[in-house]
Design a protein around this motif. Structure first.
Motif, PDB file in Angstrom:
ATOM      1  N   THR A 121       0.813  -1.217   0.000  1.00 39.51           N
ATOM      2  CA  THR A 121       0.000   0.000   0.000  1.00 39.51           C
ATOM      3  C   THR A 121       0.846   1.267   0.000  1.00 39.51           C
ATOM      4  OG1 THR A 121      -0.152   0.040   2.432  1.00 39.51           O
ATOM      5  CG2 THR A 121      -1.846  -1.196   1.257  1.00 39.51           C
TER       6      THR A 121
ATOM      7  N   PRO B  68       1.367   2.951  -4.073  1.00 36.68           N
ATOM      8  CA  PRO B  68       0.459   3.942  -4.653  1.00 36.68           C
ATOM      9  C   PRO B  68       0.382   5.227  -3.840  1.00 36.68           C
ATOM     10  CG  PRO B  68      -0.776   2.102  -3.715  1.00 36.68           C
ATOM     11  CD  PRO B  68       0.661   1.700  -3.737  1.00 36.68           C
ATOM     12  N   ARG B  69       0.553   5.133  -2.528  1.00 29.36           N
ATOM     13  CA  ARG B  69       0.537   6.345  -1.711  1.00 29.36           C
ATOM     14  C   ARG B  69       1.727   7.243  -2.041  1.00 29.36           C
ATOM     15  NH1 ARG B  69      -2.810   6.542   2.797  1.00 29.36           N
ATOM     16  NH2 ARG B  69      -4.134   4.696   3.035  1.00 29.36           N
TER      17      ARG B  69
ATOM     18  N   LEU C  91       3.434   7.283  -4.892  1.00 28.05           N
ATOM     19  CA  LEU C  91       3.272   7.807  -6.247  1.00 28.05           C
ATOM     20  C   LEU C  91       2.246   8.940  -6.279  1.00 28.05           C
ATOM     21  CD1 LEU C  91       3.896   7.698  -9.250  1.00 28.05           C
ATOM     22  CD2 LEU C  91       2.179   5.871  -9.473  1.00 28.05           C
ATOM     23  N   MET C  92       1.147   8.776  -5.561  1.00 28.70           N
ATOM     24  CA  MET C  92       0.121   9.819  -5.541  1.00 28.70           C
ATOM     25  C   MET C  92       0.637  11.081  -4.869  1.00 28.70           C
ATOM     26  SD  MET C  92      -2.815  10.975  -6.230  1.00 28.70           S
ATOM     27  CE  MET C  92      -3.817   9.593  -6.744  1.00 28.70           C
TER      28      MET C  92
ATOM     29  N   THR D 189      -1.271   3.444 -13.926  1.00 28.55           N
ATOM     30  CA  THR D 189      -0.348   2.892 -12.936  1.00 28.55           C
ATOM     31  C   THR D 189      -0.979   2.838 -11.556  1.00 28.55           C
ATOM     32  OG1 THR D 189       1.530   3.773 -14.194  1.00 28.55           O
ATOM     33  CG2 THR D 189       1.940   3.122 -11.916  1.00 28.55           C
ATOM     34  N   LEU D 190      -1.660   3.893 -11.153  1.00 25.24           N
ATOM     35  CA  LEU D 190      -2.328   3.898  -9.849  1.00 25.24           C
ATOM     36  C   LEU D 190      -3.407   2.824  -9.793  1.00 25.24           C
ATOM     37  CD1 LEU D 190      -2.598   7.742  -9.213  1.00 25.24           C
ATOM     38  CD2 LEU D 190      -1.224   6.106  -7.914  1.00 25.24           C
ATOM     39  N   TRP D 191      -4.174   2.686 -10.888  1.00 23.99           N
ATOM     40  CA  TRP D 191      -5.204   1.644 -10.924  1.00 23.99           C
ATOM     41  C   TRP D 191      -4.570   0.264 -10.785  1.00 23.99           C
ATOM     42  CZ3 TRP D 191      -5.994  -2.537 -14.105  1.00 23.99           C
ATOM     43  CH2 TRP D 191      -7.213  -3.202 -13.946  1.00 23.99           C
TER      44      TRP D 191
ATOM     45  N   LEU E  47      -1.639  -0.573  -9.421  1.00 22.38           N
ATOM     46  CA  LEU E  47      -1.097  -0.765  -8.081  1.00 22.38           C
ATOM     47  C   LEU E  47      -2.194  -1.097  -7.076  1.00 22.38           C
ATOM     48  CD1 LEU E  47       1.520   2.136  -7.972  1.00 22.38           C
ATOM     49  CD2 LEU E  47       2.016  -0.312  -8.033  1.00 22.38           C
ATOM     50  N   HIS E  48      -3.313  -0.392  -7.157  1.00 21.01           N
ATOM     51  CA  HIS E  48      -4.424  -0.672  -6.250  1.00 21.01           C
ATOM     52  C   HIS E  48      -5.030  -2.045  -6.532  1.00 21.01           C
ATOM     53  CE1 HIS E  48      -4.666   3.003  -3.950  1.00 21.01           C
ATOM     54  NE2 HIS E  48      -4.605   3.734  -5.045  1.00 21.01           N
TER      55      HIS E  48
END
Length: 267
Positions: free
Chosen positions: A190, A193-194, A196-197, A242-244, A246-247
């Motif tokens: 987790t 993505p945190r 990267l965001m 990428t975020l999608w 990773l989640h």
């Protein structure tokens, strides 16, 4: 035939095979893994080929992904250590140690990175920004990891091992560690993505990666300010995908662990 719980075969047989099968059978996780692999290859190819809006977007992706990986790993390690220390101290001390992590997860910590960048000034380096991003990602990892460890310690097979008089070192090596690896890996994931965001949001505002280092957020912000829809589309789409991914992989990892736990992961 699968080896019994508490043997070395636990690392490769039975529940681990089932967890891997359930992870790949989880469609968002399988799609996320495929997409992440394709993105890695595309970024590598873009660095070689270069040129054009797509090449620029892929080059920016290399910077964003490298930074997110390093900062995410730092946040994962900090969060896991936070949780392990808290649980090891016992329930009373655990509540005090974990209270800050629980409180911080309810705050929009992504906004802390632009604030840190503003305080560091225009001469900020990658290392301080990576440390700040790791600190942002760590509390959520700590909370999830603590919950997973607590759930594991309540499992019947550990109570049976303790009642049987098995030494603490043997119980840790043969029972706790093999069963903790997968849930802790899911908790650690987790952080990616945190990170990267947080970096992308800060860079979008011009307060992320240092000057001369262009990530997806930097590219999106520059294209938006210039009103260049073509230059904006590439990095925005790649960041969203990428975020999608990773989640999706993270959700699949958590579901795989839950399935393993309910099918007798440590018989």
């Amino acid at each position: 035939m699968h080896g019994p719980a508490g043997t070395d075969s636990h690392w490769r047989d039975g529940p681990w095979q089932k967890a891997g099968q359930r992870l790949t059978a989880h469609r968002p996780a399988a799609a996320g893994l495929t997409l992440l692999a394709a993105l890695m290859l595309a970024v590598a190819a873009g660095l070689v080929a270069g040129g054009g809006p797509l090449g620029a977007a892929l080059a920016a992706g290399h910077q964003s992904l490298t930074f997110a990986l390093l900062a995410g790993l730092g946040g994962a390690v900090l969060g896991l250590l936070w949780a392990v220390i808290a649980v090891a101290l016992g329930e009373r001390a655990e509540r005090a140690v974990m209270a800050p992590a629980a409180a911080l997860t309810g705050l929009p910590l992504a906004l802390a990175l632009p604030l840190a960048a503003g305080l560091l000034g225009p001469e900020r380096g990658l290392a301080p920004m990576a440390v700040a991003t790791a600190l942002i990602a760590a509390p959520a990892v700590a909370v999830i990891a603590r919950d997973e460890l607590r759930a594991l310690l309540r499992r019947e097979f550990l109570s049976a091992a303790q009642a049987a008089g098995i030494a603490n070192g043997r119980r840790l090596r043969r029972h706790i560690l093999p069963n903790a690896v997968l849930p802790l890996a899911a908790a650690a994931w987790t952080a990616l993505p945190r990170a990267l965001m947080a970096e992308s949001l800060a860079s979008l505002l011009g307060l992320g990666l240092p000057e001369g280092v262009s990530g997806w957020g930097t590219a999106v912000g520059a294209a938006a300010r210039a009103g260049d829809a073509v230059a904006l589309a590439g990095p925005a789409l790649l960041l969203a995908l990428t975020l999608w991914a990773l989640h999706g992989v993270g959700d699949g990892m958590r579901m795989a662990f839950s399935a393993t736990a309910t099918t007798g992961g440590s018989r």
